[in-house]
Design a protein around this motif. Structure first.
Motif, PDB file in Angstrom:
ATOM      1  N   CYS A 244      27.324   0.815  76.428  1.00  0.00           N
ATOM      2  CA  CYS A 244      27.583   2.213  76.651  1.00  0.00           C
ATOM      3  C   CYS A 244      27.058   3.298  77.926  1.00  0.00           C
ATOM      4  O   CYS A 244      25.999   3.331  77.814  1.00  0.00           O
ATOM      5  CB  CYS A 244      27.294   2.733  75.148  1.00  0.00           C
TER       6      CYS A 244
ATOM      7  N   SER B  19      32.481  -5.092  69.497  1.00  0.00           N
ATOM      8  CA  SER B  19      32.053  -3.281  69.714  1.00  0.00           C
ATOM      9  C   SER B  19      33.100  -2.470  68.556  1.00  0.00           C
ATOM     10  O   SER B  19      33.597  -3.162  67.978  1.00  0.00           O
ATOM     11  CB  SER B  19      31.810  -2.490  70.912  1.00  0.00           C
TER      12      SER B  19
ATOM     13  N   VAL C 233      24.723  -0.710  65.674  1.00  0.00           N
ATOM     14  CA  VAL C 233      24.280   0.352  66.967  1.00  0.00           C
ATOM     15  C   VAL C 233      24.999   1.789  67.075  1.00  0.00           C
ATOM     16  O   VAL C 233      26.149   1.953  66.888  1.00  0.00           O
ATOM     17  CB  VAL C 233      25.743  -0.635  68.852  1.00  0.00           C
TER      18      VAL C 233
ATOM     19  N   TYR D 162      26.279   4.949  69.224  1.00  0.00           N
ATOM     20  CA  TYR D 162      26.496   4.682  70.624  1.00  0.00           C
ATOM     21  C   TYR D 162      25.417   5.889  71.195  1.00  0.00           C
ATOM     22  O   TYR D 162      24.839   6.810  70.218  1.00  0.00           O
ATOM     23  CB  TYR D 162      27.248   5.203  70.848  1.00  0.00           C
ATOM     24  N   THR D 163      25.570   6.649  72.202  1.00  0.00           N
ATOM     25  CA  THR D 163      24.328   7.410  73.273  1.00  0.00           C
ATOM     26  C   THR D 163      25.170   8.871  72.013  1.00  0.00           C
ATOM     27  O   THR D 163      24.110   9.964  72.640  1.00  0.00           O
ATOM     28  CB  THR D 163      24.703   7.715  74.247  1.00  0.00           C
TER      29      THR D 163
ATOM     30  N   TRP E  67      19.258  10.697  70.812  1.00  0.00           N
ATOM     31  CA  TRP E  67      19.248  10.067  71.796  1.00  0.00           C
ATOM     32  C   TRP E  67      18.782  10.418  73.705  1.00  0.00           C
ATOM     33  O   TRP E  67      19.466   9.880  74.371  1.00  0.00           O
ATOM     34  CB  TRP E  67      20.262   8.726  71.805  1.00  0.00           C
TER      35      TRP E  67
ATOM     36  N   SER F 222      16.991   5.694  74.317  1.00  0.00           N
ATOM     37  CA  SER F 222      19.225   5.777  73.558  1.00  0.00           C
ATOM     38  C   SER F 222      18.299   4.837  72.589  1.00  0.00           C
ATOM     39  O   SER F 222      17.725   4.109  72.531  1.00  0.00           O
ATOM     40  CB  SER F 222      19.692   4.944  74.564  1.00  0.00           C
TER      41      SER F 222
ATOM     42  N   SER G 129      22.840   0.249  72.640  1.00  0.00           N
ATOM     43  CA  SER G 129      23.446   0.854  73.250  1.00  0.00           C
ATOM     44  C   SER G 129      23.889   0.929  74.320  1.00  0.00           C
ATOM     45  O   SER G 129      25.210   0.570  75.285  1.00  0.00           O
ATOM     46  CB  SER G 129      23.449   2.390  72.972  1.00  0.00           C
TER      47      SER G 129
END
Length: 654
Positions: free
Chosen positions: A167, A294, A345, A347-348, A356, A360, A364
């Protein structure tokens, strides 16, 4: 994780941060998240202690589809400011003491790339390197970006074999930079082949609002083997090593180009099944299926999705549902051979992007893949005919990206091996859901378990070898919706255990045991502050525990990885403008094996690192306590945080 195609057509469930000297942000609403509590009674006690709020409904069904707006303050731009470095906490790669032969494979700018073909590059290994025997091969991704942009998923494929999924980081006005290094030595046989095509897809969108262009360099570093390693490897050349050798051939189980997208399959709902036909050489004696997974759009936060009965009862037309359980089911010729219950997970841009930066979220920047041992099934597919691998996702909503790599070990001393599946056991998924809600407030308890066992033999020049693969999975999710839909708590844990036993002709046994625990604890709460404003608070605990024990003719070894993040953040929203906010993250990473230890204890808040303690020394007692047993995660009750927030138990280690 944003899909540009849906940025204007579906609810935005991200918080997208715009750098205004830490004063103003763009908020993309997400499904409310949650936090873990050690017991049911404690959770009920916590809810009873909540203060009385205004009768105004901040969340309900509206916050799921509302969209906060911000305007970029051009006066805050400083083109001369130093870019911020983002990173994911993990241990460094164990490298030989040799100089690498480094290869710049791709240098590319990812601007408006959505709906366009992947970027392609010719690939050939560095045959001008002084040594052609490598003990380590490392992929290095370097990227920079400036401006405003969502997080984007991307993948890297070599001849259709996925070798990296990640990501992007979300940029800020002064720019960002991040680097990811991944050990890709397991793809050795593929990486040593000439005249291949490397493909990179990142679906990015650039316009007058979202201006961030990702500038990328992709390197592969080849580390020549040290002489001692070369001698050791020669001694293994004609011996059967169940777990210490690399595959001779890797087949892609992905979509074929040309494409205007990634090579992954897209699973869009619970009935969607994606398949790929394949044929294997008839002299294979071992097979491992590596799965990349994902989840995005309506299922990015599947672990916080309420049941459909609750959604219908409250007429939540824009709320993602199907409950909070998902599994990726993997089949060969329509026979289930494995399942993946993925690590969650974040994501950012997830939950609160300030959490993050610069640390992070776990996984991710380097999304995990999952191995399924299908050697016992080889007897069914060694006939020289075409066979089929299929993927589906239980309870899926749009969209899941899934593909796989089939790792094959070939018998160089025989033209054809033979095998037989001796025993197969795959009981139906055990699933239960208990609901208790009145109106929009309530609780949901979801439990699931599954077991799959395969036993089979393969006869090759190594003799008749029997392999047994046993997979056991268990899942628990406890979710609470409170305060008129403005509060949500989620407590989720997944156990992911696998054992592979290999019985040699001499009756000796080689084995690999893997015990994983995935923890997700989330809390989100909105409070009416009057004057058309509200405060939003979110706490996140995210972690995993991974223990592995390997036994072979060379002895036994064990390793342990413990990785835990705790993050706290709050934002103040007035009208549709986020006027202030803060995000803090603490993380403890610990790794140990029979000869090496590594730990890192780090804390950050609003781009500032407060402490960073790294150690690579092993206490004398560490090595004497292998193999390991599971420890217990300690939970911290949700609480409101400040700019100087530090969790003492995290600082001291988990």
């Amino acid at each position: 994780m944003k899909n540009p195609q849906t940025e204007k057509s579906i609810p935005n469930f991200h918080l997208h941060y715009i750098d205004h000297s830490i004063t103003t942000y763009h908020h993309k609403p997400k499904p409310l998240m949650a936090f873990f509590f050690p017991s049911f009674l404690f959770l009920i006690f916590f809810l009873l202690q909540q203060p009385l709020f205004s009768t105004a409904t901040l969340h309900g069904s509206s916050l799921f589809k509302s969209q906060l707006i911000t305007q970029l303050d051009s006066s805050s731009k400083n083109n001369n400011a130093t870019p911020t470095t983002y990173f994911e906490v993990t241990k460094s790669i164990d490298l030989p003491k040799t100089n690498p032969c480094s290869y710049l494979v791709l240098q590319q700018d990812f601007g408006y790339t959505y709906g366009k073909p992947p970027f392609l590059a010719n690939y050939t290994p560095p045959f001008n390197c002084p040594s052609q025997k490598f003990s380590k091969i490392v992929l290095e991704w370097k990227a920079t970006c400036k401006g405003r942009q969502f997080d984007r998923i991307f993948g890297v494929w070599l001849s259709g074999v996925e070798i990296f999924r990640s990501c992007t980081a979300e940029p800020r006005t002064n720019g960002i930079v991040w680097t990811v290094k991944k050990d890709i030595t397991r793809y050795y046989s593929l990486l040593m082949m000439k005249n291949q095509i490397l493909a990179v897809y990142m679906g990015n969108l650039v316009d007058s609002t979202y201006t961030g262009i990702y500038h990328v360099e992709l390197f592969i570093h080849f580390y020549p083997a040290e002489e001692m390693y070369s001698d050791y490897k020669r001694n293994l050349d004609y011996s059967y090593e169940a777990f210490d050798s690399r595959a001779d051939l890797i087949l892609p189980i992905s979509r074929n180009m040309p494409l205007n997208d990634g090579l992954w399959f897209e699973v869009e709902n619970s009935t969607d099944v994606q398949s790929k036909e394949f044929e294997i050489p008839q002299n294979a004696y071992r097979a491992v299926l590596e799965i990349y997974v994902s989840f995005h759009e309506n299922d990015e936060f599947w672990y916080g999705n309420p049941p459909n009965d609750y959604i219908r009862a409250n007429n939540l037309t824009d709320t993602s549902g199907n409950g909070a359980f998902r599994e990726v089911v993997v089949s060969v010729d329509d026979v289930v051979v494995g399942a993946v219950w993925p690590f969650t997970v974040i994501y950012t841009g997830g939950v609160n992007p300030l959490l993050w930066r610069p640390i992070s979220g776990i996984g991710s920047f380097d999304l995990p893949s999952y191995d399924i041992e299908i050697t016992p099934f080889l007897g069914k597919i060694l006939d020289g005919n075409t066979h089929k691998i299929s993927f589906s996702v239980t309870n899926a909503l749009n969209v899941w990206y899934i593909d796989a790599n089939l790792h094959l070990w070939l018998d160089e001393k025989s033209i054809k091996t033979e095998g037989k599946l001796l025993k197969y056991s795959s009981l139906p998924l055990s699933f239960s859901l208990m609901t208790n809600f009145t109106g929009i407030d309530g609780s949901f308890v979801t439990n699931a378990s599954r077991s799959i066992t395969l036993t089979g033999w393969v006869k090759s020049s190594y003799g008749n070898i029997t392999t047994k693969s046993a997979l056991g999975l268990s899942y628990s999710n406890y979710m609470v919706e409170g305060n008129g839909g403005n509060l949500q708590n989620v407590d989720q844990i997944i156990y992911f255990n696998e054992t592979v036993d290999v019985v040699m002709p001499s009756s000796s046994v080689q084995s690999l045991e893997s015990f994983k625990k995935f923890l997700l604890l989330l809390h989100s709460d909105n409070v009416d502050k009057g004057d058309e404003s509200y405060a939003s608070i979110s706490n996140v605990t995210l972690g995993f525990d991974d223990k592995r024990v390997k036994t072979s003719k060379n002895g036994s070894s064990a390793s342990s990885t413990e990785n835990m993040q705790k993050a706290q953040g709050h934002i103040l929203v007035k009208g549709q403008i986020v006027v202030s906010g803060v995000g803090s993250t603490q993380q403890v990473y610990k790794y140990k094996d029979n000869s090496f230890c590594y730990s890192r204890n780090i804390s950050s808040s609003n781009y500032t690192i407060h402490y960073d303690k790294v150690s690579d020394s092993c206490p004398r007692s560490t090595l004497s306590h292998l193999p390991f047993s599971f420890g217990k995660f300690r939970s911290v009750p949700a609480r409101r945080v400040s700019l100087a927030s530090h969790l003492g138990d995290v600082k001291d280690g988990v």
